[in-house]
Design an enzyme around this catalytic site. Structure first.
Site, PDB file in Angstrom:
ATOM      1  N   ASP A  82       0.823  -1.221   0.000  1.00 59.41           N
ATOM      2  CA  ASP A  82       0.000   0.000   0.000  1.00 59.41           C
ATOM      3  C   ASP A  82       0.850   1.260   0.000  1.00 59.41           C
ATOM      4  O   ASP A  82       2.070   1.212   0.137  1.00 59.41           O
ATOM      5  CB  ASP A  82      -0.943  -0.016   1.213  1.00 59.41           C
ATOM      6  CG  ASP A  82      -0.231  -0.371   2.514  1.00 59.41           C
ATOM      7  OD1 ASP A  82       1.004  -0.243   2.573  1.00 59.41           O
ATOM      8  OD2 ASP A  82      -0.909  -0.777   3.473  1.00 59.41           O
ATOM      9  N   ASN A 153      -7.296  -2.042  14.077  1.00 62.72           N
ATOM     10  CA  ASN A 153      -8.700  -2.321  13.735  1.00 62.72           C
ATOM     11  C   ASN A 153      -8.818  -3.581  12.874  1.00 62.72           C
ATOM     12  O   ASN A 153      -9.870  -3.842  12.307  1.00 62.72           O
ATOM     13  CB  ASN A 153      -9.319  -1.120  12.993  1.00 62.72           C
ATOM     14  CG  ASN A 153      -8.547  -0.787  11.721  1.00 62.72           C
ATOM     15  OD1 ASN A 153      -7.695  -1.543  11.285  1.00 62.72           O
ATOM     16  ND2 ASN A 153      -8.862   0.349  11.132  1.00 62.72           N
ATOM     17  N   HIS A 155      -7.055  -4.256  10.142  1.00 55.33           N
ATOM     18  CA  HIS A 155      -6.778  -4.131   8.702  1.00 55.33           C
ATOM     19  C   HIS A 155      -5.502  -4.876   8.309  1.00 55.33           C
ATOM     20  O   HIS A 155      -4.589  -5.050   9.117  1.00 55.33           O
ATOM     21  CB  HIS A 155      -6.750  -2.670   8.241  1.00 55.33           C
ATOM     22  CG  HIS A 155      -5.556  -1.858   8.634  1.00 55.33           C
ATOM     23  ND1 HIS A 155      -5.627  -0.497   8.828  1.00 55.33           N
ATOM     24  CD2 HIS A 155      -4.273  -2.182   8.851  1.00 55.33           C
ATOM     25  CE1 HIS A 155      -4.431  -0.036   9.135  1.00 55.33           C
ATOM     26  NE2 HIS A 155      -3.592  -1.042   9.160  1.00 55.33           N
ATOM     27  N   GLU A 160      -9.403  -1.594   5.212  1.00 52.97           N
ATOM     28  CA  GLU A 160     -10.049  -1.171   6.451  1.00 52.97           C
ATOM     29  C   GLU A 160     -11.321  -1.990   6.700  1.00 52.97           C
ATOM     30  O   GLU A 160     -11.830  -2.646   5.780  1.00 52.97           O
ATOM     31  CB  GLU A 160     -10.399   0.319   6.341  1.00 52.97           C
ATOM     32  CG  GLU A 160      -9.198   1.227   6.116  1.00 52.97           C
ATOM     33  CD  GLU A 160      -8.308   1.397   7.342  1.00 52.97           C
ATOM     34  OE1 GLU A 160      -8.226   0.468   8.178  1.00 52.97           O
ATOM     35  OE2 GLU A 160      -7.673   2.460   7.453  1.00 52.97           O
TER      36      GLU A 160
HETATM   37  C1  GLP Z   1      -0.187   0.558   8.384  1.00 52.08           C
HETATM   38  C2  GLP Z   1       0.135  -0.315   7.178  1.00 52.08           C
HETATM   39  C3  GLP Z   1      -0.143  -1.769   7.471  1.00 52.08           C
HETATM   40  C4  GLP Z   1       0.487  -2.148   8.778  1.00 52.08           C
HETATM   41  C5  GLP Z   1      -0.153  -1.357   9.885  1.00 52.08           C
HETATM   42  C6  GLP Z   1       0.387  -1.672  11.255  1.00 52.08           C
HETATM   43  O1  GLP Z   1      -1.476   0.930   8.444  1.00 52.08           O
HETATM   44  N1  GLP Z   1      -0.587   0.071   6.024  1.00 52.08           N
HETATM   45  O2  GLP Z   1       0.335  -2.559   6.405  1.00 52.08           O
HETATM   46  O3  GLP Z   1       0.351  -3.524   9.007  1.00 52.08           O
HETATM   47  O4  GLP Z   1       0.087   0.003   9.621  1.00 52.08           O
HETATM   48  O5  GLP Z   1       1.473  -0.835  11.552  1.00 52.08           O
HETATM   49  P1  GLP Z   1       2.502  -1.105  12.692  1.00 52.08           P
HETATM   50  O6  GLP Z   1       3.308  -2.263  12.261  1.00 52.08           O
HETATM   51  O7  GLP Z   1       3.329   0.153  12.755  1.00 52.08           O
HETATM   52  O8  GLP Z   1       1.747  -1.348  13.926  1.00 52.08           O
END
Ligand code: GLP
Length: 260
Positions: A82, A153, A155, A160
């Site tokens: 993404d 959440n 995702h 989402e």
């Molecule tokens: C972002 C990314 C996700 C990731 C998530 C969790 O939203 N788009 O791919 O898994 O954050 O982030 P973190 O690893 O910093 O908790």
């Protein structure tokens, strides 16, 4: 020493490590094994990569393996999950910047093999751009391995809550909790983009192997829902329960609510 245990019989693909470092090293080892196996076969390794805090130590370990153990990325083709929309590639909060900084600049991956959704397209070019991204993955025969983190959440990528299980790469509105969590990086909610381009859930679940890594106590509640809860679009990652090719890799803190 790596210590692991299978916690629940239904989750024989779940491994809990004593620390985030051990969980990350294990994840890096799985990725390296795939790259090496594909090299032996004379093939490319098609990797789906993730951003966020979670994979940082995985990338550190892969860089260490490259520098000290001769692990080459010359056969790697990467597709990132993404990217924020809109954002400039030079923005320190862009995932392009993140990937260059945390992995690509330190290994021998060929620049032309790197794919990250670029958000320099105008809003009426986006659907075509997303379809191209999707088709490009297919043209390589699909993802051999997808690395995933998980949002609080539920995702995966930026799929989402409410994302359809058959969704493909597309533009999506970011959930309030996702934007709130991004304040840590953007400094202020007003600086956090409202939208992103993300691979779809269907894009992700087509991967031949999926490693979901979750670290830290702040992920424990969503891990419980994602692994034990109902399979429904309000927790997008719950779909992974149905897939045989998924491996959940947790540290003790992330697993605290599912431990017996
Ligand atoms: C972002 C990314 C996700 C990731 C998530 C969790 O939203 N788009 O791919 O898994 O954050 O982030 P973190 O690893 O910093 O908790």
């Amino acid at each position: 020493m790596i210590k692991s245990s299978n916690i629940q019989p239904d989750f024989d693909k779940l491994t809990v490590y004593d620390s985030a470092v051990l969980a990350s090293k294990y994840t890096a080892k799985k990725i390296a094994e795939l790259i090496l196996q594909k090299q032996k076969e004379g093939n490319r390794a098609i990797l789906g990569l993730a951003t966020g805090n979670t994979p940082k130590m995985v990338y550190e370990e892969l860089i260490r393996m490259h520098k000290h153990e001769g692990l080459s990325f010359s056969n790697v083709v990467s597709f990132n999950l993404d990217e924020y929309y809109p954002i400039s590639d030079n923005d320190e909060q862009s995932y392009t910047y993140f990937m260059n900084n945390n992995l690509f600049n330190h290994v021998d991956i060929k620049k032309e093999n790197i794919h990250i959704p670029h958000t320099d397209c105008t809003s009426n070019q986006i659907s075509e751009y997303c379809l191209d991204y999707e088709n490009k993955i297919k043209s390589y025969g699909g993802l051999d391995l997808q690395l995933l983190g998980i949002g609080r959440n539920g995702h995966i990528g930026f799929n989402e809550p409410g994302s359809k299980f058959d969704s493909i790469t597309r533009l999506i509105d970011l959930h309030p909790l996702t934007r709130e969590d991004a304040i840590e990086n953007f400094g202020d909610l007003n600086n956090v983009p409202h939208q992103a381009i993300t691979m779809g859930i269907n894009t992700i679940v087509q991967a031949k192997k999926i490693l979901l890594l979750a670290l830290g106590e702040r992920k424990s509640e969503i891990i419980k829902k994602a692994l034990n809860g109902t399979i429904a679009t309000d927790v997008p990652s719950s779909i992974l329960q149905t897939l045989p090719q998924v491996e959940y890799i947790l540290d003790r803190e992330a697993a605290v609510l599912i431990q017996k």
